[in-house]
Every structure is written in C-alpha cells, then in structure tokens.
Design a protein around this motif. Sequence first.
Motif, PDB file in Angstrom:
ATOM      1  N   GLU A  52     -31.907  19.951  13.324  1.00  0.00           N
ATOM      2  CA  GLU A  52     -31.812  21.410  13.410  1.00  0.00           C
ATOM      3  C   GLU A  52     -30.660  21.894  12.548  1.00  0.00           C
ATOM      4  O   GLU A  52     -29.602  21.270  12.497  1.00  0.00           O
ATOM      5  CB  GLU A  52     -31.583  21.830  14.864  1.00  0.00           C
ATOM      6  CG  GLU A  52     -31.301  23.318  15.043  1.00  0.00           C
ATOM      7  CD  GLU A  52     -30.751  23.639  16.430  1.00  0.00           C
ATOM      8  OE1 GLU A  52     -30.625  24.829  16.726  1.00  0.00           O
ATOM      9  OE2 GLU A  52     -30.440  22.693  17.176  1.00  0.00           O
ATOM     10  N   SER A  53     -30.871  23.018  11.851  1.00  0.00           N
ATOM     11  CA  SER A  53     -29.789  23.698  11.140  1.00  0.00           C
ATOM     12  C   SER A  53     -29.820  25.171  11.544  1.00  0.00           C
ATOM     13  O   SER A  53     -30.521  25.537  12.489  1.00  0.00           O
ATOM     14  CB  SER A  53     -29.947  23.538   9.623  1.00  0.00           C
ATOM     15  OG  SER A  53     -31.100  24.203   9.169  1.00  0.00           O
ATOM     16  N   LYS A  54     -29.123  25.995  10.806  1.00  0.00           N
ATOM     17  CA  LYS A  54     -28.987  27.406  11.188  1.00  0.00           C
ATOM     18  C   LYS A  54     -30.337  28.100  11.289  1.00  0.00           C
ATOM     19  O   LYS A  54     -30.596  28.837  12.237  1.00  0.00           O
ATOM     20  CB  LYS A  54     -28.090  28.117  10.174  1.00  0.00           C
ATOM     21  CG  LYS A  54     -27.817  29.575  10.518  1.00  0.00           C
ATOM     22  CD  LYS A  54     -26.893  30.205   9.512  1.00  0.00           C
ATOM     23  CE  LYS A  54     -26.615  31.655   9.869  1.00  0.00           C
ATOM     24  NZ  LYS A  54     -25.716  32.300   8.885  1.00  0.00           N
ATOM     25  N   ASP A  55     -31.209  27.925  10.301  1.00  0.00           N
ATOM     26  CA  ASP A  55     -32.506  28.594  10.304  1.00  0.00           C
ATOM     27  C   ASP A  55     -33.628  27.616   9.981  1.00  0.00           C
ATOM     28  O   ASP A  55     -34.619  28.000   9.359  1.00  0.00           O
ATOM     29  CB  ASP A  55     -32.511  29.749   9.304  1.00  0.00           C
ATOM     30  CG  ASP A  55     -32.224  29.281   7.883  1.00  0.00           C
ATOM     31  OD1 ASP A  55     -31.832  28.116   7.729  1.00  0.00           O
ATOM     32  OD2 ASP A  55     -32.397  30.086   6.946  1.00  0.00           O
ATOM     33  N   PHE A  89     -41.836  17.473   8.356  1.00  0.00           N
ATOM     34  CA  PHE A  89     -42.368  18.823   8.589  1.00  0.00           C
ATOM     35  C   PHE A  89     -41.168  19.739   8.769  1.00  0.00           C
ATOM     36  O   PHE A  89     -40.388  19.569   9.714  1.00  0.00           O
ATOM     37  CB  PHE A  89     -43.261  18.847   9.826  1.00  0.00           C
ATOM     38  CG  PHE A  89     -44.415  17.887   9.772  1.00  0.00           C
ATOM     39  CD1 PHE A  89     -45.604  18.242   9.163  1.00  0.00           C
ATOM     40  CD2 PHE A  89     -44.303  16.606  10.322  1.00  0.00           C
ATOM     41  CE1 PHE A  89     -46.672  17.353   9.108  1.00  0.00           C
ATOM     42  CE2 PHE A  89     -45.356  15.716  10.270  1.00  0.00           C
ATOM     43  CZ  PHE A  89     -46.549  16.087   9.652  1.00  0.00           C
ATOM     44  N   VAL A  90     -41.043  20.713   7.870  1.00  0.00           N
ATOM     45  CA  VAL A  90     -39.859  21.569   7.881  1.00  0.00           C
ATOM     46  C   VAL A  90     -40.288  22.995   8.242  1.00  0.00           C
ATOM     47  O   VAL A  90     -41.089  23.620   7.548  1.00  0.00           O
ATOM     48  CB  VAL A  90     -39.158  21.570   6.497  1.00  0.00           C
ATOM     49  CG1 VAL A  90     -37.915  22.464   6.533  1.00  0.00           C
ATOM     50  CG2 VAL A  90     -38.780  20.153   6.112  1.00  0.00           C
ATOM     51  N   PHE A  91     -39.730  23.503   9.338  1.00  0.00           N
ATOM     52  CA  PHE A  91     -40.017  24.853   9.823  1.00  0.00           C
ATOM     53  C   PHE A  91     -38.796  25.729   9.526  1.00  0.00           C
ATOM     54  O   PHE A  91     -37.716  25.478  10.048  1.00  0.00           O
ATOM     55  CB  PHE A  91     -40.300  24.833  11.325  1.00  0.00           C
ATOM     56  CG  PHE A  91     -41.482  23.990  11.709  1.00  0.00           C
ATOM     57  CD1 PHE A  91     -42.724  24.571  11.886  1.00  0.00           C
ATOM     58  CD2 PHE A  91     -41.342  22.620  11.868  1.00  0.00           C
ATOM     59  CE1 PHE A  91     -43.806  23.792  12.250  1.00  0.00           C
ATOM     60  CE2 PHE A  91     -42.426  21.832  12.222  1.00  0.00           C
ATOM     61  CZ  PHE A  91     -43.668  22.421  12.419  1.00  0.00           C
ATOM     62  N   LYS A  92     -39.009  26.754   8.696  1.00  0.00           N
ATOM     63  CA  LYS A  92     -37.894  27.612   8.287  1.00  0.00           C
ATOM     64  C   LYS A  92     -38.033  28.998   8.908  1.00  0.00           C
ATOM     65  O   LYS A  92     -39.127  29.512   9.077  1.00  0.00           O
ATOM     66  CB  LYS A  92     -37.847  27.742   6.763  1.00  0.00           C
ATOM     67  CG  LYS A  92     -37.572  26.421   6.047  1.00  0.00           C
ATOM     68  CD  LYS A  92     -37.525  26.632   4.543  1.00  0.00           C
ATOM     69  CE  LYS A  92     -37.233  25.327   3.824  1.00  0.00           C
ATOM     70  NZ  LYS A  92     -37.212  25.486   2.352  1.00  0.00           N
ATOM     71  N   GLY A  93     -36.862  29.595   9.201  1.00  0.00           N
ATOM     72  CA  GLY A  93     -36.834  30.978   9.691  1.00  0.00           C
ATOM     73  C   GLY A  93     -37.483  31.149  11.046  1.00  0.00           C
ATOM     74  O   GLY A  93     -38.054  32.195  11.334  1.00  0.00           O
ATOM     75  N   ARG A  94     -37.422  30.138  11.895  1.00  0.00           N
ATOM     76  CA  ARG A  94     -38.053  30.227  13.214  1.00  0.00           C
ATOM     77  C   ARG A  94     -37.116  30.925  14.217  1.00  0.00           C
ATOM     78  O   ARG A  94     -35.901  30.788  14.155  1.00  0.00           O
ATOM     79  CB  ARG A  94     -38.376  28.840  13.741  1.00  0.00           C
ATOM     80  CG  ARG A  94     -39.500  28.179  12.965  1.00  0.00           C
ATOM     81  CD  ARG A  94     -40.812  28.878  13.216  1.00  0.00           C
ATOM     82  NE  ARG A  94     -41.846  28.392  12.338  1.00  0.00           N
ATOM     83  CZ  ARG A  94     -43.097  28.798  12.388  1.00  0.00           C
ATOM     84  NH1 ARG A  94     -43.437  29.739  13.232  1.00  0.00           N
ATOM     85  NH2 ARG A  94     -44.002  28.316  11.576  1.00  0.00           N
ATOM     86  N   SER A  95     -37.723  31.688  15.123  1.00  0.00           N
ATOM     87  CA  SER A  95     -36.940  32.297  16.198  1.00  0.00           C
ATOM     88  C   SER A  95     -36.561  31.236  17.207  1.00  0.00           C
ATOM     89  O   SER A  95     -37.389  30.452  17.634  1.00  0.00           O
ATOM     90  CB  SER A  95     -37.781  33.382  16.880  1.00  0.00           C
ATOM     91  OG  SER A  95     -38.092  34.405  15.971  1.00  0.00           O
ATOM     92  N   GLN A  96     -35.298  31.199  17.590  1.00  0.00           N
ATOM     93  CA  GLN A  96     -34.795  30.181  18.506  1.00  0.00           C
ATOM     94  C   GLN A  96     -34.355  30.861  19.795  1.00  0.00           C
ATOM     95  O   GLN A  96     -33.740  31.928  19.770  1.00  0.00           O
ATOM     96  CB  GLN A  96     -33.646  29.402  17.873  1.00  0.00           C
ATOM     97  CG  GLN A  96     -34.039  28.734  16.561  1.00  0.00           C
ATOM     98  CD  GLN A  96     -32.887  28.015  15.925  1.00  0.00           C
ATOM     99  OE1 GLN A  96     -31.867  27.817  16.545  1.00  0.00           O
ATOM    100  NE2 GLN A  96     -33.069  27.591  14.694  1.00  0.00           N
ATOM    101  N   PHE A  97     -34.668  30.233  20.925  1.00  0.00           N
ATOM    102  CA  PHE A  97     -34.359  30.824  22.223  1.00  0.00           C
ATOM    103  C   PHE A  97     -33.397  29.923  22.994  1.00  0.00           C
ATOM    104  O   PHE A  97     -33.477  28.727  22.873  1.00  0.00           O
ATOM    105  CB  PHE A  97     -35.643  31.010  23.041  1.00  0.00           C
ATOM    106  CG  PHE A  97     -36.636  31.908  22.346  1.00  0.00           C
ATOM    107  CD1 PHE A  97     -37.587  31.376  21.492  1.00  0.00           C
ATOM    108  CD2 PHE A  97     -36.613  33.266  22.530  1.00  0.00           C
ATOM    109  CE1 PHE A  97     -38.516  32.183  20.860  1.00  0.00           C
ATOM    110  CE2 PHE A  97     -37.533  34.081  21.899  1.00  0.00           C
ATOM    111  CZ  PHE A  97     -38.473  33.536  21.064  1.00  0.00           C
ATOM    112  N   ASP A 144     -33.618  23.874  24.393  1.00  0.00           N
ATOM    113  CA  ASP A 144     -34.678  24.832  24.726  1.00  0.00           C
ATOM    114  C   ASP A 144     -35.238  25.514  23.484  1.00  0.00           C
ATOM    115  O   ASP A 144     -35.885  26.559  23.577  1.00  0.00           O
ATOM    116  CB  ASP A 144     -34.144  25.911  25.684  1.00  0.00           C
ATOM    117  CG  ASP A 144     -33.790  25.333  27.038  1.00  0.00           C
ATOM    118  OD1 ASP A 144     -34.475  24.387  27.459  1.00  0.00           O
ATOM    119  OD2 ASP A 144     -32.832  25.829  27.661  1.00  0.00           O
ATOM    120  N   ILE A 145     -34.999  24.934  22.318  1.00  0.00           N
ATOM    121  CA  ILE A 145     -35.474  25.537  21.073  1.00  0.00           C
ATOM    122  C   ILE A 145     -37.005  25.608  21.081  1.00  0.00           C
ATOM    123  O   ILE A 145     -37.680  24.738  21.639  1.00  0.00           O
ATOM    124  CB  ILE A 145     -34.973  24.728  19.861  1.00  0.00           C
ATOM    125  CG1 ILE A 145     -35.133  25.530  18.586  1.00  0.00           C
ATOM    126  CG2 ILE A 145     -35.677  23.386  19.758  1.00  0.00           C
ATOM    127  CD1 ILE A 145     -34.376  24.950  17.431  1.00  0.00           C
TER     128      ILE A 145
END
Length: 430
Positions: free
Chosen positions: A356-359, A422-430, A321-322
């Motif tokens: 996916e990683s931590k952030d 495409f690298v997305f950093k610091g995204r809010s994950q739900f 559900d990210i």
Amino acid sequence: MFNYILKRFKKIVIRILSLLFFLLFLLMIFLYLNYRLNNKYPNPNYIYSYVKENKTDTYLNKKNTAFLQEKDIWAIRLDKDGNLIESFNKPKELKNKFDIRDVARFARYYLADYPVFTYVLDDGLIVFAYPKHSLDKLPSNYYSYSKFIFNIILVLVFVILFLLFVYVLYKLDIKNILKNILPLQRAIDKLYEDDYEKLDEYGELKDLMATINEANEKYKNLKKSQCKWIRGVSHDVRTPLAKISWEVNKKNPDKKLIQDEVLKISNILEGLNLTISLSNIDKENFTCENPLKIIRKLIVDKLNENPDRDITFENNIENQDIKIKLDENLFYRMLENILKNALTYTSGKIKVVLNESKDMISITISDEGCGLSEDIIRRINEEDLTNITKHGLGLFISKQIAELHDAEFIINNKNPGLEVSFVFKGRSQF
C-alpha cells in the motif's frame, strides 16, 4: 444528421430574426412611453383652450392667471399693432411693444430663449411662454410628402437587404457545414468496412474525426485479435479432439486420457465464454470490499487442495480495513488464475504480497519456476491469443478482469520465476 443540423441552423436564424423584431418592438414601446409620459408640461393647445373658455372681459383674469401660475407659464396679449395689452409674470427684460419682425421671429422660434406659442385673437395675439429648457420648438412646420415616401421605401430596402444578408450567411454556413460534414457522413457509412478511408484530422471537427478514426482502428485491431484468437483456440481444441478421436477408434480406449482431453476442451471453452462475458459486465454493480478477505480465502483454498506446496502471504499495509470497489467472484478468479498457473507449472515456493502507498494498492504473485517466453508475454500485453491458450489464457483473462476493475496488469520474468502484479490507483480507502 444533416436534417438535424439544418433544423438547428434554421432555428438559430429564426431566433435572430425574432430577436431583431423584439428589439424593434421594445424601441417602439420606449418611444411611445416617452411620448405618453412626457406630461410634466401641458399641451399649448390645451392651455389656450382653457384660457379662452374662462376669459371674462380680459383673457388674463384671476382664474386664468391662477391656472397659468400652477402650470409655471407666463403670458402676454398684444393688440394688432404689437402693443402690450395685458400680461402675467412677464420677464422684465422684455419690451412692451413688438414689431412685425419680432412677432414673425418668436412665432417660429423663441422669445428671449423662452419657448413660446402664439395664438390669433380677434383683436390681436396671445402668447404663452414655457420655462427655459422645458420644451423644444421645431424650426419647420411642414414635411415633404415625397421625402416621407422616400424614407418609407428606404426602410423597406434596408429590411430587404438585411433579410438578404441573413440568407447569404445562411447559405454560406450551410455550404461550410456540408463541406465539413460530408466526409464524416461518408466515413460513418463505411465505418468498420474494409474500404474505410482514414479522415484527415483538421478544422473545428478534428476531435470528432479523430474519434471516428480511433473507433475504426479499435475495430480493426479487435477484428484482427479475434481472428488470431479463433485460430489459437481452434488449434488448441483440434489437438485434444484428435487424441479423443484416436482413442475412440481403438479397441481398448484409454478413458482417463479421453477424460483429460475433454477437460482441456471444457477449460478452453469456459475461458472463452468468460472472456466474452466480461465485456457485458456492469461495473455499477461493484461494491467496496476488503481485498484481504478474498486473498486469505484464496490462499486457504489452494493450500487445502495442495497441502504439500509452500504458499506464503506478506501483508504490508497498515490499514487492515482498506477497501476496493470490486466484484468478489471476478476478483477471486483474477487472482486464482495466476496462483493456479504457478501451482500447475512450477514446483517451488509461491509468494503473495500486498502493498500500500498513499494512493495505490498492489497485489503481487511470484513463483520460482522457469517463467514464460518473452513472446508470450508480449502477446498477452497486445491481447493476441495466438498460441498462448495453453499457458496464457488464464493470464489473459486475469488481465481483462484487472482492466475491468481499472487496475494495471504487469507481468515480468524474474530470475528465477514469473511475477504478476495488479496495481489499483486512486482508490478510496476507508
């Protein structure tokens, strides 16, 4: 800008002067209140008037002594020869006869450390004494008029000198401000001009100078990139136009060829319009969406269009559900450009990987083709569209969309094939 700075500085000076006068006003109120509130001990003249009005055959009768007792004051009355006639609460250490020297001394100063006040009667003197350390007596009963005038003039001179000092500081600060601002004004006037002179970044305004230099540098790079872009697009449009013109002049033109060349021109113009429109998109309208849904839809669409091709999807994330803050249509177009290029220019297996990683979230699309020349990859990274519109315009548009989503665009040649991430950093994950 200069008028604004001058107005602001004048307001500062006015506030300083207002503060000064306000402090003087507070000082006057302080002195006045101290004078008015210092009523613990009554005025000596009031004491004398009361005793005189209520005297009988003696001054220190029962009523007057009761009044003096209430005010914590003792008193003595002397005849013309200095002999004690009557007294009230006189300290024992005081003598009963005073000579003229004693009278002169306590009339001006103190009597046995008591502040005393002397009044002349028809038959002698009456003396009222306040408690020790209650009142202070001034040693002088006069003030020089010339000294008073001198002090008034001195105060006026000090005020004038203060105002002059403020004015000098004002002029020095204005001169310093103009010295620092004038180069900025000239630079702003010539910003985006060919004869712009780079500012020396120093002093308190070095951050502003650096910002102006950076803005002009970005404009120059953008202008240079636009020129190269226009040359590249015009070159790619000129070729199909020449072919169309050649076919039209034939007796039996190849309609299929003309349609293909028109489609090429249409695709180039569509890419051009999309690239321009990306700079006007408001990211505030982006919403949090699940990228899995978009990726699966894209892969299904392309497999339906190319049923004989091998496209695999590898999902390596635990949280199904990210979510990412994105524009669904642009996000789809970003990935579609890469996948479409791989389908058009390669014939091997295509792989889409979601990690996916931590952030961090990364989406990687790789193929097994011959890749791109390092020169084209460099031009894409440098946003130089010269001679890349044939294979690289879609890549460039994907790069712009990635940057619009605050993502990092990474393109590399592999052995074999091309890999785009495409690298997305610091995204809010739900």
